[in-house]
Design a protein around this motif. Structure first.
Motif, PDB file in Angstrom:
ATOM      1  N   SER A 179       0.900  -1.018   0.073  1.00 20.36           N
ATOM      2  CA  SER A 179       0.012   0.022  -0.082  1.00 20.36           C
ATOM      3  C   SER A 179       0.795   1.188  -0.012  1.00 20.36           C
ATOM      4  CB  SER A 179      -0.873   0.080   1.142  1.00 20.36           C
ATOM      5  OG  SER A 179      -0.200  -0.004   2.362  1.00 20.36           O
ATOM      6  N   PHE A 180       0.324   2.223  -0.738  1.00 23.21           N
ATOM      7  CA  PHE A 180       1.149   3.487  -0.914  1.00 23.21           C
ATOM      8  C   PHE A 180       0.238   4.785  -0.476  1.00 23.21           C
ATOM      9  CE2 PHE A 180       2.233   7.444  -3.083  1.00 23.21           C
ATOM     10  CZ  PHE A 180       3.494   7.417  -3.107  1.00 23.21           C
ATOM     11  N   ARG A 181       0.516   5.524   0.327  1.00 21.05           N
ATOM     12  CA  ARG A 181      -0.417   6.613   0.576  1.00 21.05           C
ATOM     13  C   ARG A 181       0.543   7.931   0.860  1.00 21.05           C
ATOM     14  NH1 ARG A 181      -5.391   4.475   4.417  1.00 21.05           N
ATOM     15  NH2 ARG A 181      -5.577   2.431   3.356  1.00 21.05           N
ATOM     16  N   SER A 182       0.073   9.090   0.261  1.00 21.83           N
ATOM     17  CA  SER A 182       0.665  10.258   0.320  1.00 21.83           C
ATOM     18  C   SER A 182      -0.249  11.300  -0.210  1.00 21.83           C
ATOM     19  CB  SER A 182       2.099  10.125  -0.616  1.00 21.83           C
ATOM     20  OG  SER A 182       2.656  11.322  -0.318  1.00 21.83           O
ATOM     21  N   THR A 183       0.277  12.485  -0.115  1.00 24.78           N
ATOM     22  CA  THR A 183      -0.443  13.717  -0.339  1.00 24.78           C
ATOM     23  C   THR A 183       0.584  14.341  -1.303  1.00 24.78           C
ATOM     24  OG1 THR A 183       0.396  14.843   1.572  1.00 24.78           O
ATOM     25  CG2 THR A 183      -1.664  13.975   1.759  1.00 24.78           C
ATOM     26  N   TRP A 184      -0.036  15.206  -2.299  1.00 20.44           N
ATOM     27  CA  TRP A 184       0.597  15.954  -3.195  1.00 20.44           C
ATOM     28  C   TRP A 184       1.433  16.872  -2.617  1.00 20.44           C
ATOM     29  CZ3 TRP A 184       0.323  13.520  -7.870  1.00 20.44           C
ATOM     30  CH2 TRP A 184      -0.873  13.133  -8.110  1.00 20.44           C
ATOM     31  N   ARG A 185       2.778  17.242  -2.999  1.00 24.01           N
ATOM     32  CA  ARG A 185       3.478  18.235  -2.446  1.00 24.01           C
ATOM     33  C   ARG A 185       2.778  19.574  -2.772  1.00 24.01           C
ATOM     34  NH1 ARG A 185       9.603  18.895  -4.637  1.00 24.01           N
ATOM     35  NH2 ARG A 185       8.487  19.958  -6.537  1.00 24.01           N
ATOM     36  N   ARG A 186       2.070  19.955  -3.825  1.00 27.99           N
ATOM     37  CA  ARG A 186       1.209  21.094  -3.796  1.00 27.99           C
ATOM     38  C   ARG A 186      -0.267  20.582  -4.328  1.00 27.99           C
ATOM     39  NH1 ARG A 186       1.010  26.581  -4.876  1.00 27.99           N
ATOM     40  NH2 ARG A 186      -0.691  27.106  -6.269  1.00 27.99           N
ATOM     41  N   GLY A 187      -0.989  20.478  -3.417  1.00 26.06           N
ATOM     42  CA  GLY A 187      -2.374  19.964  -3.513  1.00 26.06           C
ATOM     43  C   GLY A 187      -3.216  20.614  -4.553  1.00 26.06           C
ATOM     44  N   PHE A 188      -4.328  19.724  -5.170  1.00 21.38           N
ATOM     45  CA  PHE A 188      -5.136  20.475  -5.991  1.00 21.38           C
ATOM     46  C   PHE A 188      -6.440  20.785  -5.104  1.00 21.38           C
ATOM     47  CE2 PHE A 188      -3.162  17.469  -8.593  1.00 21.38           C
ATOM     48  CZ  PHE A 188      -2.934  18.068  -9.740  1.00 21.38           C
ATOM     49  N   ALA A 189      -6.884  22.150  -5.423  1.00 21.13           N
ATOM     50  CA  ALA A 189      -7.948  22.606  -4.586  1.00 21.13           C
ATOM     51  C   ALA A 189      -9.066  22.010  -4.996  1.00 21.13           C
ATOM     52  CB  ALA A 189      -8.117  24.085  -4.786  1.00 21.13           C
ATOM     53  N   PRO A 190      -9.943  21.630  -4.102  1.00 20.81           N
ATOM     54  CA  PRO A 190     -11.427  21.076  -4.584  1.00 20.81           C
ATOM     55  C   PRO A 190     -12.326  21.976  -5.309  1.00 20.81           C
ATOM     56  CG  PRO A 190     -10.628  20.307  -2.303  1.00 20.81           C
ATOM     57  CD  PRO A 190      -9.727  21.405  -2.573  1.00 20.81           C
ATOM     58  N   ALA A 191     -12.039  23.258  -4.768  1.00 20.87           N
ATOM     59  CA  ALA A 191     -13.139  24.317  -5.658  1.00 20.87           C
ATOM     60  C   ALA A 191     -12.555  24.508  -7.024  1.00 20.87           C
ATOM     61  CB  ALA A 191     -12.868  25.589  -4.862  1.00 20.87           C
ATOM     62  N   ASP A 192     -11.440  24.141  -7.496  1.00 21.19           N
ATOM     63  CA  ASP A 192     -10.812  24.408  -8.799  1.00 21.19           C
ATOM     64  C   ASP A 192     -11.329  22.866  -9.669  1.00 21.19           C
ATOM     65  OD1 ASP A 192      -9.940  26.733  -8.609  1.00 21.19           O
ATOM     66  OD2 ASP A 192      -8.042  26.083  -8.030  1.00 21.19           O
ATOM     67  N   THR A 193     -11.944  22.025  -9.036  1.00 17.81           N
ATOM     68  CA  THR A 193     -12.265  20.576  -9.940  1.00 17.81           C
ATOM     69  C   THR A 193     -13.814  21.063 -10.499  1.00 17.81           C
ATOM     70  OG1 THR A 193     -11.381  19.228  -8.383  1.00 17.81           O
ATOM     71  CG2 THR A 193     -12.902  18.254  -9.649  1.00 17.81           C
ATOM     72  N   GLN A 194     -13.628  20.443 -11.921  1.00 20.05           N
ATOM     73  CA  GLN A 194     -15.110  20.621 -12.609  1.00 20.05           C
ATOM     74  C   GLN A 194     -15.108  19.656 -13.753  1.00 20.05           C
ATOM     75  OE1 GLN A 194     -14.898  23.953 -15.400  1.00 20.05           O
ATOM     76  NE2 GLN A 194     -12.769  24.437 -14.715  1.00 20.05           N
ATOM     77  N   PRO A 195     -16.454  19.515 -14.153  1.00 24.10           N
ATOM     78  CA  PRO A 195     -16.406  18.586 -15.396  1.00 24.10           C
ATOM     79  C   PRO A 195     -15.785  19.032 -16.582  1.00 24.10           C
ATOM     80  CG  PRO A 195     -18.424  18.842 -14.295  1.00 24.10           C
ATOM     81  CD  PRO A 195     -17.546  20.093 -13.826  1.00 24.10           C
ATOM     82  N   LEU A 196     -14.923  18.611 -17.179  1.00 20.54           N
ATOM     83  CA  LEU A 196     -14.266  19.004 -18.560  1.00 20.54           C
ATOM     84  C   LEU A 196     -14.238  17.791 -19.675  1.00 20.54           C
ATOM     85  CD1 LEU A 196     -10.889  20.897 -17.264  1.00 20.54           C
ATOM     86  CD2 LEU A 196     -13.420  21.884 -18.184  1.00 20.54           C
ATOM     87  N   PRO A 197     -14.169  18.101 -20.771  1.00 21.95           N
ATOM     88  CA  PRO A 197     -14.373  16.933 -21.685  1.00 21.95           C
ATOM     89  C   PRO A 197     -13.168  16.021 -21.620  1.00 21.95           C
ATOM     90  CG  PRO A 197     -14.900  19.074 -22.784  1.00 21.95           C
ATOM     91  CD  PRO A 197     -14.343  19.361 -21.443  1.00 21.95           C
ATOM     92  N   PHE A 198     -13.202  14.562 -21.864  1.00 22.06           N
ATOM     93  CA  PHE A 198     -12.323  13.536 -22.071  1.00 22.06           C
ATOM     94  C   PHE A 198     -12.371  12.983 -23.200  1.00 22.06           C
ATOM     95  CE2 PHE A 198     -10.240   9.846 -21.182  1.00 22.06           C
ATOM     96  CZ  PHE A 198      -9.007  10.139 -20.402  1.00 22.06           C
ATOM     97  N   ALA A 199     -11.629  12.842 -24.239  1.00 21.77           N
ATOM     98  CA  ALA A 199     -11.867  11.910 -25.260  1.00 21.77           C
ATOM     99  C   ALA A 199     -11.354  10.647 -24.994  1.00 21.77           C
ATOM    100  CB  ALA A 199     -11.082  12.457 -26.485  1.00 21.77           C
ATOM    101  N   GLY A 200     -12.134   9.572 -24.554  1.00 28.29           N
ATOM    102  CA  GLY A 200     -12.046   8.348 -24.002  1.00 28.29           C
ATOM    103  C   GLY A 200     -11.669   7.494 -25.229  1.00 28.29           C
ATOM    104  N   ALA A 201     -11.331   5.980 -24.613  1.00 28.36           N
ATOM    105  CA  ALA A 201     -11.233   5.094 -25.725  1.00 28.36           C
ATOM    106  C   ALA A 201     -12.312   4.441 -26.373  1.00 28.36           C
ATOM    107  CB  ALA A 201     -10.766   3.848 -24.875  1.00 28.36           C
ATOM    108  N   ARG A 202     -12.112   4.108 -27.827  1.00 23.88           N
ATOM    109  CA  ARG A 202     -12.941   3.850 -28.720  1.00 23.88           C
ATOM    110  C   ARG A 202     -13.966   5.124 -28.846  1.00 23.88           C
ATOM    111  NH1 ARG A 202     -13.031  -0.128 -24.642  1.00 23.88           N
ATOM    112  NH2 ARG A 202     -12.145  -2.200 -25.213  1.00 23.88           N
ATOM    113  N   GLY A 203     -13.383   6.031 -29.147  1.00 26.18           N
ATOM    114  CA  GLY A 203     -14.213   7.596 -29.359  1.00 26.18           C
ATOM    115  C   GLY A 203     -15.257   7.985 -28.622  1.00 26.18           C
ATOM    116  N   LEU A 204     -15.196   7.582 -27.235  1.00 19.31           N
ATOM    117  CA  LEU A 204     -16.016   7.959 -26.252  1.00 19.31           C
ATOM    118  C   LEU A 204     -15.904   9.631 -26.079  1.00 19.31           C
ATOM    119  CD1 LEU A 204     -16.392   5.188 -23.763  1.00 19.31           C
ATOM    120  CD2 LEU A 204     -18.235   5.668 -25.295  1.00 19.31           C
TER     121      LEU A 204
END
Length: 403
Positions: free
Chosen positions: A192-217
């Motif tokens: 098992s490996f557990r750690s935090t980022w040296r510089r974290g991502f702010a939850p308020a900056d998370t949002q839905p963005l486009p992702f071109a998935g496998a098989r053209g999704l």
């Protein structure tokens, strides 16, 4: 950040030193990386792996190392060839033991737990020599296995005959000599490996963005964002594909997550993966430069379950699974043990803690800022490692963050 959890289970049926060549200390990091890539390719090729893949080489290696203490003859030779090193070379054993000790050192950023437990059937004899070797290797131990339905030794055709313990009761210490010789063992390796980022991502900056998935999704996925100093580089793979590489460090800077993706949207990740080697990754990682960038990374969670037996068979590890050829005399000094099953379970989760809401902050930054950006908006390859010891904790790909 809780990115990696591994459980590797090798089921054994009821076998001190193989003579084999060893590796130099400075080569072990490259060997671990090459083993990780080999495991990844074979796991990714499995019919049931789905679009996302994660496998944890550190736990697989630990289990195969423990088996080296038991193996002799051709069985030992095959294990050494698969791992690329022999623990019976003193300099190799010392180097790996020191690396395991370094992982447990207090005060390091990531929390790493790596251990192996062998569950021994009460009717199986285990030599004190083997017991001591296991107990002193990477926090490993031996424990009694729970009782189960007994089966007799295999016949010359490879089939097992049925056997009934004395008194008709459950399998246990009262088993006869023949049945005890073929009692089951289980080897459980966990990481098992557990750690935090040296510089974290702010939850308020998370949002839905486009992702071109496998098989053209075409997907909308929760995507984290931060503007930070990161290690970044653009390279060509051995056949000329343009590749972007980003390294995100964890707290303490003793471990990092490497992200690799094709630069061109029309180049599938599958065109890059076959050309990844230990030397290529080493060159890229050593050539990264510091850059201030906008980083967009989707949250993802992957869990895979693989049968390692066909993978190890394809590597030439065949005698281990053959009841008539396996030579694991190091367990008890006698014949009778062979590997029945090899199951690998791995899980990886990448997130920012406490995500509750999302805003449009990241999109505004992307539109207005001239800062270079790394946007993981299509399938990418990841590589979680500890550079000081060379351990590869997890390796895999994300083709669909929502899968």
């Amino acid at each position: 950040m809780r990115p990696a959890l591994l459980a590797l289970l090798l089921l054994l049926l009821p076998s001190c030193l193989p003579g084999a060549r060893g590796s130099l200390r400075e080569d072990l990091g490259l060997l671990r990386t090459q083993l990780a890539l080999r495991l990844y390719r074979d796991a990714a090729a499995a019919p049931s792996n789905g679009t996302n893949v994660v496998i944890s080489p550190a736990g697989v290696s630990l289990a195969l190392e423990i088996l080296q203490f038991a193996a002799q003859g051709d069985t030992a030779r095959q294990l050494v060839q698969a791992l690329g090193y022999s623990l019976h070379a003193p300099q190799v054993s010392t180097s790996i033991r020191s690396a395991y000790a370094a992982l447990r050192s207090p005060g390091r950023g990531p929390q790493v737990e790596l251990a192996c437990t062998m569950f021994v059937h009460p009717g199986a004899a285990v030599s004190p020599c083997f017991m001591e070797r296991v107990s002193r290797w990477a926090n490993s131990s031996l424990q009694p296995a729970p009782p189960r339905e007994p089966r007799g030794p295999p016949t010359r055709s490879g089939e097992r005959s049925r056997a009934v313990p004395a008194g008709g009761g459950p399998a246990g210490p009262e088993l006869g000599q023949a049945e005890a010789a073929w009692a089951r063992l289980a080897l459980l390796s966990t990481m098992s490996f557990r750690s935090t980022w040296r510089r974290g991502f702010a939850p308020a900056d998370t949002q839905p963005l486009p992702f071109a998935g496998a098989r053209g999704l075409a997907l909308q996925v929760p995507t984290m964002h931060q503007t930070a100093e990161v290690n970044y580089g653009q390279f060509q793979d051995p056949v000329g594909h343009q590749v972007q590489v980003l390294e995100l460090p964890y707290l303490g800077s003793t471990a990092s997550l490497l992200l690799v993706r094709p630069r061109d949207k029309d180049t599938p990740l599958s065109h890059i993966e076959p050309h990844l080697t230990a030397s290529v990754l080493h060159t890229w990682m050593s050539s990264l430069t510091r850059a201030r960038m906008d980083v967009f990374l989707p949250r993802f969670r992957i869990e895979n379950h693989f049968n390692l037996k066909p993978i190890l068979n394809s590597w030439g590890v065949t005698d281990l699974f053959d009841p008539l050829k396996a030579n694991l005399k190091g367990i008890s000094g006698q014949d009778g043990f062979y590997v029945s099953e090899a199951i690998h379970k791995a899980k990886m989760e990448v997130s920012e803690e406490g995500t509750k809401a999302s805003t449009a902050t990241a999109l505004l930054l992307l539109k207005r800022s001239r800062i270079p950006f790394f946007k993981a908006d299509r399938p990418f390859f990841f590589f979680l490692r500890e550079p000081d010891t060379g351990f590869v904790f997890s390796i895999g790909r994300v083709s669909n963050p929502l899968d």
